[in-house]
Design a protein around this motif. Sequence first.
Motif, mmCIF file in Angstrom:
data_model
loop_
_atom_site.group_PDB
_atom_site.id
_atom_site.type_symbol
_atom_site.label_atom_id
_atom_site.label_comp_id
_atom_site.label_asym_id
_atom_site.label_seq_id
_atom_site.Cartn_x
_atom_site.Cartn_y
_atom_site.Cartn_z
ATOM 1 N N UNK A 160 0.953 -1.227 -0.076
ATOM 2 C CA UNK A 160 -0.039 -0.088 0.045
ATOM 3 C C UNK A 160 0.871 1.045 -0.001
ATOM 4 N N UNK A 161 2.070 1.226 0.792
ATOM 5 C CA UNK A 161 3.018 2.376 0.964
ATOM 6 C C UNK A 161 3.376 2.465 -0.783
ATOM 7 N N UNK A 162 3.693 1.457 -1.231
ATOM 8 C CA UNK A 162 4.294 1.691 -2.677
ATOM 9 C C UNK A 162 3.411 2.262 -3.544
ATOM 10 N N UNK A 163 2.116 1.964 -3.633
ATOM 11 C CA UNK A 163 1.072 2.396 -4.267
ATOM 12 C C UNK A 163 0.870 3.839 -4.153
ATOM 13 N N UNK A 164 0.822 4.366 -2.662
ATOM 14 C CA UNK A 164 1.003 5.736 -2.403
ATOM 15 C C UNK A 164 1.949 6.290 -2.969
ATOM 16 N N UNK A 165 3.219 5.729 -2.927
ATOM 17 C CA UNK A 165 4.176 6.664 -3.453
ATOM 18 C C UNK A 165 4.320 6.726 -4.946
ATOM 19 N N UNK A 217 -3.094 11.832 -1.535
ATOM 20 C CA UNK A 217 -3.288 10.380 -1.660
ATOM 21 C C UNK A 217 -4.342 10.071 -0.700
ATOM 22 N N UNK A 218 -5.371 9.253 -0.920
ATOM 23 C CA UNK A 218 -6.363 8.884 0.075
ATOM 24 C C UNK A 218 -6.410 7.548 0.057
ATOM 25 N N UNK A 219 -6.758 7.024 1.213
ATOM 26 C CA UNK A 219 -6.958 5.571 1.380
ATOM 27 C C UNK A 219 -8.184 5.118 2.565
ATOM 28 N N UNK A 220 -8.875 4.429 1.909
ATOM 29 C CA UNK A 220 -9.860 3.891 2.853
ATOM 30 C C UNK A 220 -9.686 2.812 3.768
ATOM 31 N N UNK A 241 1.839 6.484 8.160
ATOM 32 C CA UNK A 241 3.307 6.464 8.143
ATOM 33 C C UNK A 241 3.848 6.226 6.698
ATOM 34 N N UNK A 242 2.779 5.537 5.929
ATOM 35 C CA UNK A 242 3.032 5.466 4.523
ATOM 36 C C UNK A 242 2.830 6.825 3.638
ATOM 37 N N UNK A 243 2.695 7.652 4.386
ATOM 38 C CA UNK A 243 2.474 9.242 3.591
ATOM 39 C C UNK A 243 1.158 9.332 3.163
ATOM 40 N N UNK A 244 0.019 8.717 3.492
ATOM 41 C CA UNK A 244 -1.221 8.956 2.985
ATOM 42 C C UNK A 244 -1.643 10.421 3.578
ATOM 43 N N UNK A 245 -2.625 11.200 2.842
ATOM 44 C CA UNK A 245 -2.986 12.333 3.180
ATOM 45 C C UNK A 245 -4.202 12.524 4.115
ATOM 46 N N UNK A 246 -4.928 11.547 3.332
ATOM 47 C CA UNK A 246 -6.342 11.239 4.005
ATOM 48 C C UNK A 246 -7.079 9.950 4.161
#
Length: 606
Positions: free
Chosen positions: A106-111, A121-124, A134-139
């Motif tokens: 998931x962290x790689x996809x956000x990157x 970048x947003x993640x549910x 910590x994987x740097x999602x913003x929302x």
Amino acid sequence: MNKLGARSNTGEGGEDNARYHTAVDGVSLSSKTKQIASGRFGVTAEYLVNAEEIQIKVAQGAKPGEGGQLPGFKVNDIIAKTRNAIPGISLISPPPHHDIYSIEDLAQLIFDLKNINKLVAESGVGTIAAGVAKAKADLIVISGAEGGTGASPASSMRFAGISPEIGLAETQQTLVMNGLRNQVRLQTDGQLKTAKDVIIMAMLGADEFSFGTLPLIVLGCVMMRKCNTNTCPMGVATQNPELRKHFEGRAEYVVNFFTFLAEQVREYLSEIGVHSLKEIIGHTELIEVNTTNATDKQKTIDFARLLHKPDTDKALYWDRGAFTKVSGVKDEEIIKAAQKAIDSQEEVTLDYAIKNTDRAVTTMLSGVIAKKYGEAGLPDNTINIKFKGSAGQSFGAFAVKGVNLKLEGECNDYFGKGLSGGRISILPPARSGEDFHAEDNIIAGNTGLYGATSGELYINGKVGERFGVRNSGAIAVIEGAGDHCCEYMTGGRVVVLGKTGRNFAAGMSGGVAYVYDPDHSFDYFCNMDMVELSLVEDSVSRKELLELIRQHYLHTGSALAGRMLDDWHRYIEDFIQVVPIEYKRVLQEEQNKKLQEKIANIQRDY
């Protein structure tokens, strides 16, 4: 929603690219939030760069552990164009674990997404919120309650999912205690209907609020739950042109409704004695448990953990003015070197060393090109880049037309992810010894070409598992593959010049695959539920396969491809053609329709 200054969501079905630059009365028709789900429907470089927010869908709420499915009879010309498919073919979303197997994935996809579009970048998610932050999602979206479309199983619509309050409270507490709450915005949805719902969710920790069912009802939906049958009587969820005439919804209705909702929220805030929503976010002490009319059983419910407020002076809400951005990546150097090509389409040739910490290389470059030129990209062979070394994850992800990448070495997982018209060639180092046989060695990792929509990929060697999953239009030639190759594929061509792992073509509903099978054992490794196997007998298919292998030899210098071309009439006899049954039927119907039209034209002329 754009008129209100809010954000509409495309959902996982993509969006017609004509909407990106179209406006009505000065209001853009483009959805600000673009969703990227396991199905990758319509997810191209152009789609991503035209987003203000990219949402990663990590689970199917009303279909836990499953993917979604759009039946073939609902896939009309418009949907097929948007999803890079053929009308009449079923479109299946893989279960989420196909692309996001762990928090690292998931962290790689956000990157990757932050590279192609330097936006939020947003993640549910629920319980893994701290890891996602910590994987740097913003929302982070906390989605709860039973629900789903009419295409969901009845049991899931009624019983799957828990109240969003539970997930939201747990996420808020976890983020606050870890000092991460100020880094991410929290959004929640799940049967929100009134201003009171909004106020309570804010007190539990939500910064933003998402509505699904409610705007549908405002536009005329009567909740018949017939979405999957294409018979919606109100014309909301149907592709039937006659039924669509019944649709009476107007954008003004939605604008009016949300204006009233906001006014009511304002009134509640005044009653509480605060000036803004921000002042109540995370303040669970403002929520009182009302037991006046509760039964004895209801009185036993303990809300202490749900309403717990961490004893800390750390932030309770998102207070940053900007989002985390990607910097210090190789693409910044590449973009500077390729500026002439980007600005005036001059041909450039570049050369770089690459190492496995260089992730998502050329993804940012593709984003810049897609922003300027859209789906058309650049003319063929405009930017030619040669790399030497070991490439990190997502090499060439979302590469657009006009970008040609050649890698001498090897690469990690997710190579060619979302390929959008570019060309990638991967081959062993030129100094490999005479006793080195490329076709016997794995040169690229897992999950390559995932969700590709167009372009070409040539690999002089074997690849790992889950190659070509959800490919909807790209061409690929490889020399061997692991398990689950060509899963859920809906278009394009894949040629395998060697052995495959098990479960080949599971869920494959479109496109064609060719597999070299000299020992006649391929049927053991192929999932036969949706495809049929045959020898390559018709001249059109033989010519197509020959040209694909010729291109493979041209771009990689493959010794195996060379041997095949030298003795083509012998090798062709050992190839198996894999064609989805539904795809074959649709193509046959299309040919018959054209033939009937031709006959009708001839009869009219005479």
